[in-house]
Scaffold this motif. Structure first.
Motif, PDB file in Angstrom:
ATOM      1  N   LYS A   7      47.245  24.929  64.843  1.00  0.00           N
ATOM      2  CA  LYS A   7      46.550  25.752  63.864  1.00  0.00           C
ATOM      3  C   LYS A   7      47.205  25.636  62.495  1.00  0.00           C
ATOM      4  O   LYS A   7      46.517  25.465  61.466  1.00  0.00           O
ATOM      5  N   THR A   8      48.532  25.728  62.453  1.00  0.00           N
ATOM      6  CA  THR A   8      49.259  25.608  61.194  1.00  0.00           C
ATOM      7  C   THR A   8      49.088  24.219  60.605  1.00  0.00           C
ATOM      8  O   THR A   8      48.923  24.054  59.388  1.00  0.00           O
ATOM      9  N   ARG A  10      46.532  22.171  61.029  1.00  0.00           N
ATOM     10  CA  ARG A  10      45.175  22.068  60.474  1.00  0.00           C
ATOM     11  C   ARG A  10      45.094  22.744  59.107  1.00  0.00           C
ATOM     12  O   ARG A  10      44.498  22.204  58.172  1.00  0.00           O
ATOM     13  N   GLN A  11      45.661  23.926  59.015  1.00  0.00           N
ATOM     14  CA  GLN A  11      45.614  24.657  57.750  1.00  0.00           C
ATOM     15  C   GLN A  11      46.282  23.858  56.636  1.00  0.00           C
ATOM     16  O   GLN A  11      45.762  23.786  55.506  1.00  0.00           O
ATOM     17  N   GLU A  12      47.408  23.245  56.930  1.00  0.00           N
ATOM     18  CA  GLU A  12      48.115  22.460  55.929  1.00  0.00           C
ATOM     19  C   GLU A  12      47.327  21.210  55.549  1.00  0.00           C
ATOM     20  O   GLU A  12      47.234  20.856  54.360  1.00  0.00           O
ATOM     21  N   LYS A  15      44.399  22.156  53.341  1.00  0.00           N
ATOM     22  CA  LYS A  15      44.890  22.443  51.993  1.00  0.00           C
ATOM     23  C   LYS A  15      45.152  21.139  51.238  1.00  0.00           C
ATOM     24  O   LYS A  15      44.769  20.997  50.066  1.00  0.00           O
TER      25      LYS A  15
END
Length: 205
Positions: A7-8, A10-12, A15
């Motif tokens: 999840k982290t 993907r978020q990065e 961004k």
């Protein structure tokens, strides 16, 4: 540095993709990648009759123009867009430029499943956008893997479609910088491999 969780990660990556799409060098990279699509369609993809694409969201590469051109150049060629079913599988409905679309529960424009003029079709080829991607080698052969948004829709759908059509071609769309190493992410047993991966460096098989 990427975080430890998918999840982290993907978020990065999302961004970074937003920042990448806003960079001054992006238009040139975008055109280089998009120009490779007609080359594929007149080469290895010359026998294709039905292609599923995606409606671009969150700075995904917009590949609609070359595929609309492909579809209009010969009678009988058809395009399709995915519709997310409640059971987290995808149906592909025929799509033509100008069709009215409806937002999914995730806000993605989708074809209207109640439009009787646009039937479900099983595509010969699917173009899939990547949040990230990786490669592996087995018995001297390269394999490419897609990191998506985490819902598992494409993996479930590809597994089912490949049973019906072993010749189905699945092409990932991504950028060179999205490549992940094993310390960041590696494919799981439920992940379906890509047949090809298209980046600004060309078509990887």
């Amino acid at each position: 540095m990427h975080g430890n969780s998918p999840k982290t990660l993907r978020q990065e990556l999302l961004k970074q993709r937003k920042e990448f799409a806003a960079a001054s060098a992006f238009p040139q990279i975008r055109e280089k990648l998009i120009s490779a699509i007609p080359e594929f369609l007149t080469g290895e993809g010359k026998a294709l009759r039905t292609i599923a694409l995606y409606w671009p969201i969150q700075d995904e590469l917009d590949i609609r123009a070359p595929l609309l051109s492909w579809a209009s150049n010969e009678e009988g060629r058809r395009l399709a867009l995915p519709y997310a079913r409640p059971d987290k599988h995808l149906n592909f409905y025929e799509w033509r430029d100008g069709d009215s679309l409806v937002p999914s529960q995730h806000g993605v424009p989708e074809p209207n499943p109640n439009n009787q003029d646009r039937p479900i079709i099983n595509p010969d080829c699917i173009f899939i956008p990547c949040v990230g991607w990786s490669s592996s080698t087995e018995n001297g052969k390269a394999h490419y893997w897609r990191l998506g948004y985490g819902g598992g829709y494409f993996d479930r759908t590809l597994l089912a479609l490949r049973k019906k059509n072993p010749k189905l071609i699945c092409v990932g769309i991504g950028f060179d910088w999205q490549k992940l190493d094993d310390a960041q992410w590696s494919a799981q047993t439920h992940d379906e491999p890509l047949d090809m991966l298209l980046t600004e460096s060309g078509l990887l098989r």
